[in-house]
Scaffold this active site. Structure first.
Site, PDB file in Angstrom:
ATOM      1  N   CYS A 110       0.833  -1.002   0.564  1.00 27.74           N
ATOM      2  CA  CYS A 110      -0.027  -0.451  -0.247  1.00 27.74           C
ATOM      3  C   CYS A 110       0.640   0.972   0.113  1.00 27.74           C
ATOM      4  O   CYS A 110       1.476   1.257   1.240  1.00 27.74           O
ATOM      5  CB  CYS A 110      -0.522  -0.398   1.470  1.00 27.74           C
ATOM      6  SG  CYS A 110      -1.979   1.828   1.187  1.00 27.74           S
ATOM      7  N   CYS A 159      -0.559   4.394   1.981  1.00 27.18           N
ATOM      8  CA  CYS A 159      -0.310   3.804   3.623  1.00 27.18           C
ATOM      9  C   CYS A 159      -0.026   1.985   4.203  1.00 27.18           C
ATOM     10  O   CYS A 159       0.688   2.633   4.407  1.00 27.18           O
ATOM     11  CB  CYS A 159      -1.621   4.451   4.339  1.00 27.18           C
ATOM     12  SG  CYS A 159      -3.439   3.612   3.615  1.00 27.18           S
ATOM     13  N   SER A 160      -0.982   2.290   4.975  1.00 31.05           N
ATOM     14  CA  SER A 160      -0.542   0.625   5.474  1.00 31.05           C
ATOM     15  C   SER A 160      -1.727  -0.455   5.354  1.00 31.05           C
ATOM     16  O   SER A 160      -1.831  -1.567   6.291  1.00 31.05           O
ATOM     17  CB  SER A 160      -0.259   0.698   6.480  1.00 31.05           C
ATOM     18  OG  SER A 160      -1.338   1.042   7.341  1.00 31.05           O
ATOM     19  N   CYS A 161      -2.843   0.201   4.514  1.00 35.88           N
ATOM     20  CA  CYS A 161      -3.646  -1.034   3.597  1.00 35.88           C
ATOM     21  C   CYS A 161      -3.470  -2.307   3.771  1.00 35.88           C
ATOM     22  O   CYS A 161      -2.215  -3.310   3.398  1.00 35.88           O
ATOM     23  CB  CYS A 161      -4.714  -0.667   2.339  1.00 35.88           C
ATOM     24  SG  CYS A 161      -5.433   1.005   2.492  1.00 35.88           S
TER      25      CYS A 161
END
Lengths: 98, 232
Positions: free
Chosen positions: B132, B135-137
């Site tokens: 991602c 962000c950090s999905c």
């Protein structure tokens, strides 16, 4: 009806709106192909600013050749990036070949 | 033929002033991705927001703690069990790929509650790897909390640029004719990878197979363990 279908050659719009958006810089102005229409999703660009995200916006999975994204990419000619993009971020690619 | 020319989506949102100012009134621009060096400030802001949300009654005082605890109880083993089942039962794998959310729920696991999930299958021809970049999905309901490296700026920027180098650092050397597909997640979808079933595991039970399925192999940066690695 979705405006794009699988196999369509598309170009990502080279825009930098001031509101929240989730189209990363590295795909902007790059050419790719639609893998598939994946459905209509709430618009995160309005939700981020207090809106309800409606109307839903068609989203497409788009693939890019690594060699299109990075001129120095030599590991393999067939490697790709897949990313899901809202319809208003892509346009039909009328570039070379037509 | 584009019918979208000049119709670029306008949310109507405008910054209050053209010059951005920070909390101390200093004008600034957004120079792109920067190394996170201000976690102290962010943590303080998060705490202040939490206090406000509780004070205004938007959330209860223990909601966040409970949610974190619930997420922490999810382990990569949930995903591994799904993978092992997909390896031994082709019809289960087919429905998992075609109708992931429903199939995951029917198998007794909790699907992502706020996003769709897509299941991708690695084969001898194609290797999917998930990132991602913005962000950090992450499919946290199947894999538990994401590892720190997954959230790092380094991984997020290198994954779409030199995926083979990253795989190599995780011990996976792919043949050049295997097509790498790096999948960049966004806020609406989470990706979950079924790694390639290791050779030499014919006749193994689901439980035995699940021991070979690592978290990293379900992110796609490495392969599942080989029987040798487990017996060693």
């Amino acid at each position: 009806m979705p405006a794009f279908s699988a196999g369509d050659r598309v170009r990502v719009r080279d825009e930098t709106p001031r509101h929240h958006h989730r189209t990363p810089q590295y795909v902007k102005a790059r050419r790719g192909r639609v893998v598939e229409f994946i459905g209509a999703y709430l618009n995160s660009e309005t939700r981020a600013h207090g809106g309800d995200g409606l109307p839903r916006v068609p989203m497409y999975r788009v693939e890019f050749d690594m060699t299109e994204l990075w001129s120095e990419y030599t590991a393999s000619a067939t490697d790709k990036v897949w990313i899901d993009l809202y319809e208003h971020w892509i346009e039909h690619d009328r570039g070379t070949g037509d | 033929m584009s019918n979208h020319e000049g119709e670029f989506y306008d949310t109507g949102w405008r910054p209050k002033n053209d010059v951005h100012r920070d909390e101390d009134g200093r004008p600034h621009d957004h120079p792109g991705l920067q190394e996170d060096t201000s976690l102290g400030v962010r943590a303080a802001r998060a705490l202040a927001m939490h206090e406000l949300l509780v004070e205004k009654g938007v959330i209860g005082p223990s909601d966040v703690d409970e949610d974190i605890a619930a997420r922490g109880n999810v382990v990569p083993g949930n995903g591994a069990a799904l993978v092992a089942k997909a390896w031994v039962a082709p019809e289960f794998k087919a429905t998992l790929l075609a109708h992931p959310k429903q199939t995951i729920a029917e198998a007794g696991f909790v699907p992502e509650h706020n996003a769709d999930i897509i299941v991708l299958e690695n084969t001898s021809d194609v290797q999917y790897m998930v990132v991602c970049t913005l962000c950090s999905c992450y499919p946290g309901r199947l894999l538990g909390p994401p590892p720190d490296w997954y959230k790092s700026l380094e991984y997020r920027s290198r994954a779409v640029r030199e995926p083979r180098k990253i795989m190599s650092e995780f011990g996976l050397e792919l043949a050049e004719d295997v097509e790498v597909r790096v999948v960049d997640s966004n806020s609406e979808l989470r990706f979950f990878v079924i790694p390639l079933r290791p050779p030499g595991t014919e006749g193994w039970s689901e439980d035995e197979l699940a021991n070979l399925v690592t978290r990293d192999s379900m992110i796609g940066v490495s392969a599942a363990l080989t029987p040798d690695a487990v017996n060693a």
